[in-house]
Design a protein around this motif. Sequence first.
Motif, PDB file in Angstrom:
ATOM      1  N   MET A  35       0.853  -1.180   0.000  1.00  0.00           N
ATOM      2  CA  MET A  35       0.000   0.000   0.000  1.00  0.00           C
ATOM      3  C   MET A  35       0.895   1.238   0.000  1.00  0.00           C
ATOM      4  N   ARG A  36       0.649   2.142  -0.895  1.00  0.00           N
ATOM      5  CA  ARG A  36       1.355   3.416  -0.904  1.00  0.00           C
ATOM      6  C   ARG A  36       0.313   4.512  -0.979  1.00  0.00           C
ATOM      7  N   ARG A  37       0.431   5.482  -0.070  1.00  0.00           N
ATOM      8  CA  ARG A  37      -0.524   6.581  -0.033  1.00  0.00           C
ATOM      9  C   ARG A  37       0.215   7.868   0.266  1.00  0.00           C
ATOM     10  N   GLU A  38      -0.092   8.902  -0.511  1.00  0.00           N
ATOM     11  CA  GLU A  38       0.494  10.210  -0.249  1.00  0.00           C
ATOM     12  C   GLU A  38      -0.076  10.759   1.043  1.00  0.00           C
ATOM     13  N   LEU A  39       0.750  11.456   1.811  1.00  0.00           N
ATOM     14  CA  LEU A  39       0.301  12.018   3.072  1.00  0.00           C
ATOM     15  C   LEU A  39      -0.681  13.165   2.838  1.00  0.00           C
ATOM     16  N   GLY A  40      -1.612  13.325   3.777  1.00  0.00           N
ATOM     17  CA  GLY A  40      -2.521  14.457   3.754  1.00  0.00           C
ATOM     18  C   GLY A  40      -1.803  15.717   4.229  1.00  0.00           C
ATOM     19  N   LYS A  41      -2.506  16.826   4.271  1.00  0.00           N
ATOM     20  CA  LYS A  41      -1.895  18.108   4.636  1.00  0.00           C
ATOM     21  C   LYS A  41      -1.317  18.091   6.053  1.00  0.00           C
ATOM     22  N   PHE A  42      -2.095  17.637   7.031  1.00  0.00           N
ATOM     23  CA  PHE A  42      -1.603  17.606   8.411  1.00  0.00           C
ATOM     24  C   PHE A  42      -0.455  16.613   8.553  1.00  0.00           C
ATOM     25  N   GLU A  43      -0.583  15.452   7.910  1.00  0.00           N
ATOM     26  CA  GLU A  43       0.468  14.432   7.984  1.00  0.00           C
ATOM     27  C   GLU A  43       1.761  14.946   7.367  1.00  0.00           C
ATOM     28  N   THR A  44       1.656  15.668   6.249  1.00  0.00           N
ATOM     29  CA  THR A  44       2.833  16.245   5.606  1.00  0.00           C
ATOM     30  C   THR A  44       3.467  17.294   6.503  1.00  0.00           C
ATOM     31  N   ALA A  45       2.648  18.138   7.119  1.00  0.00           N
ATOM     32  CA  ALA A  45       3.179  19.157   8.030  1.00  0.00           C
ATOM     33  C   ALA A  45       3.913  18.502   9.196  1.00  0.00           C
ATOM     34  N   LEU A  48      -0.412   1.457  11.842  1.00  0.00           N
ATOM     35  CA  LEU A  48       0.612   1.162  12.844  1.00  0.00           C
ATOM     36  C   LEU A  48       1.704   0.260  12.269  1.00  0.00           C
ATOM     37  N   ASN A  49       1.577  -0.089  11.016  1.00  0.00           N
ATOM     38  CA  ASN A  49       2.525  -1.010  10.392  1.00  0.00           C
ATOM     39  C   ASN A  49       3.063  -0.429   9.077  1.00  0.00           C
ATOM     40  N   VAL A  50       3.220   0.895   9.021  1.00  0.00           N
ATOM     41  CA  VAL A  50       3.725   1.542   7.815  1.00  0.00           C
ATOM     42  C   VAL A  50       4.994   2.319   8.138  1.00  0.00           C
ATOM     43  N   ARG A  51       5.644   2.765   7.086  1.00  0.00           N
ATOM     44  CA  ARG A  51       6.801   3.638   7.249  1.00  0.00           C
ATOM     45  C   ARG A  51       6.648   4.808   6.295  1.00  0.00           C
ATOM     46  N   LEU A  52       7.340   5.893   6.600  1.00  0.00           N
ATOM     47  CA  LEU A  52       7.345   7.060   5.729  1.00  0.00           C
ATOM     48  C   LEU A  52       8.484   6.942   4.744  1.00  0.00           C
ATOM     49  N   ILE A  53       8.205   7.249   3.489  1.00  0.00           N
ATOM     50  CA  ILE A  53       9.254   7.318   2.471  1.00  0.00           C
ATOM     51  C   ILE A  53       9.137   8.659   1.764  1.00  0.00           C
ATOM     52  N   ILE A  54      10.225   9.087   1.167  1.00  0.00           N
ATOM     53  CA  ILE A  54      10.239  10.336   0.400  1.00  0.00           C
ATOM     54  C   ILE A  54      10.711   9.989  -1.004  1.00  0.00           C
ATOM     55  N   GLU A  55       9.894  10.328  -1.996  1.00  0.00           N
ATOM     56  CA  GLU A  55      10.248  10.137  -3.395  1.00  0.00           C
ATOM     57  C   GLU A  55       9.968  11.427  -4.146  1.00  0.00           C
ATOM     58  N   LYS A  56      10.976  11.892  -4.851  1.00  0.00           N
ATOM     59  CA  LYS A  56      10.855  13.120  -5.648  1.00  0.00           C
ATOM     60  C   LYS A  56      10.320  14.279  -4.813  1.00  0.00           C
ATOM     61  N   GLY A  57      10.777  14.368  -3.558  1.00  0.00           N
ATOM     62  CA  GLY A  57      10.404  15.469  -2.680  1.00  0.00           C
ATOM     63  C   GLY A  57       9.027  15.357  -2.052  1.00  0.00           C
ATOM     64  N   ARG A  58       8.336  14.251  -2.257  1.00  0.00           N
ATOM     65  CA  ARG A  58       6.987  14.071  -1.685  1.00  0.00           C
ATOM     66  C   ARG A  58       7.020  12.928  -0.686  1.00  0.00           C
ATOM     67  N   HIS A  59       6.232  13.070   0.388  1.00  0.00           N
ATOM     68  CA  HIS A  59       6.166  12.057   1.435  1.00  0.00           C
ATOM     69  C   HIS A  59       5.016  11.077   1.164  1.00  0.00           C
ATOM     70  N   TYR A  60       5.284   9.803   1.448  1.00  0.00           N
ATOM     71  CA  TYR A  60       4.284   8.748   1.274  1.00  0.00           C
ATOM     72  C   TYR A  60       4.323   7.785   2.459  1.00  0.00           C
ATOM     73  N   PHE A  61       3.166   7.194   2.774  1.00  0.00           N
ATOM     74  CA  PHE A  61       3.116   6.037   3.650  1.00  0.00           C
ATOM     75  C   PHE A  61       3.321   4.810   2.774  1.00  0.00           C
ATOM     76  N   GLU A  62       4.119   3.865   3.254  1.00  0.00           N
ATOM     77  CA  GLU A  62       4.284   2.620   2.528  1.00  0.00           C
ATOM     78  C   GLU A  62       4.157   1.461   3.513  1.00  0.00           C
TER      79      GLU A  62
END
Length: 66
Positions: A1-11, A52-66
């Motif tokens: 599962m990969r999901r881009e972070l929302g506004k609050f999550e990105t902040a 509770l079982n994901v990690r944050l990754i950064i690709e091309k300057g954008r944050h994602y949950f993976e």
Amino acid sequence: MRRELGKFETAAALSGEYAIWNIVGVLLLDVLPTPEIIRQALNILQDRHALLNVRLIIEKGRHYFE
């Protein structure tokens, strides 16, 4: 599962890159569980709550949950 972070999550992620912050809970137990029981409880929580079982990754300057 990969999901881009929302506004609050990105902040929160951007803030965490400059000043780490933690959320801590304290639990007072009458009887101390064994490490195996604690691991089993964490596994159950992670199975029931996917975030509770994901990690944050950064690709091309954008944050994602993976």
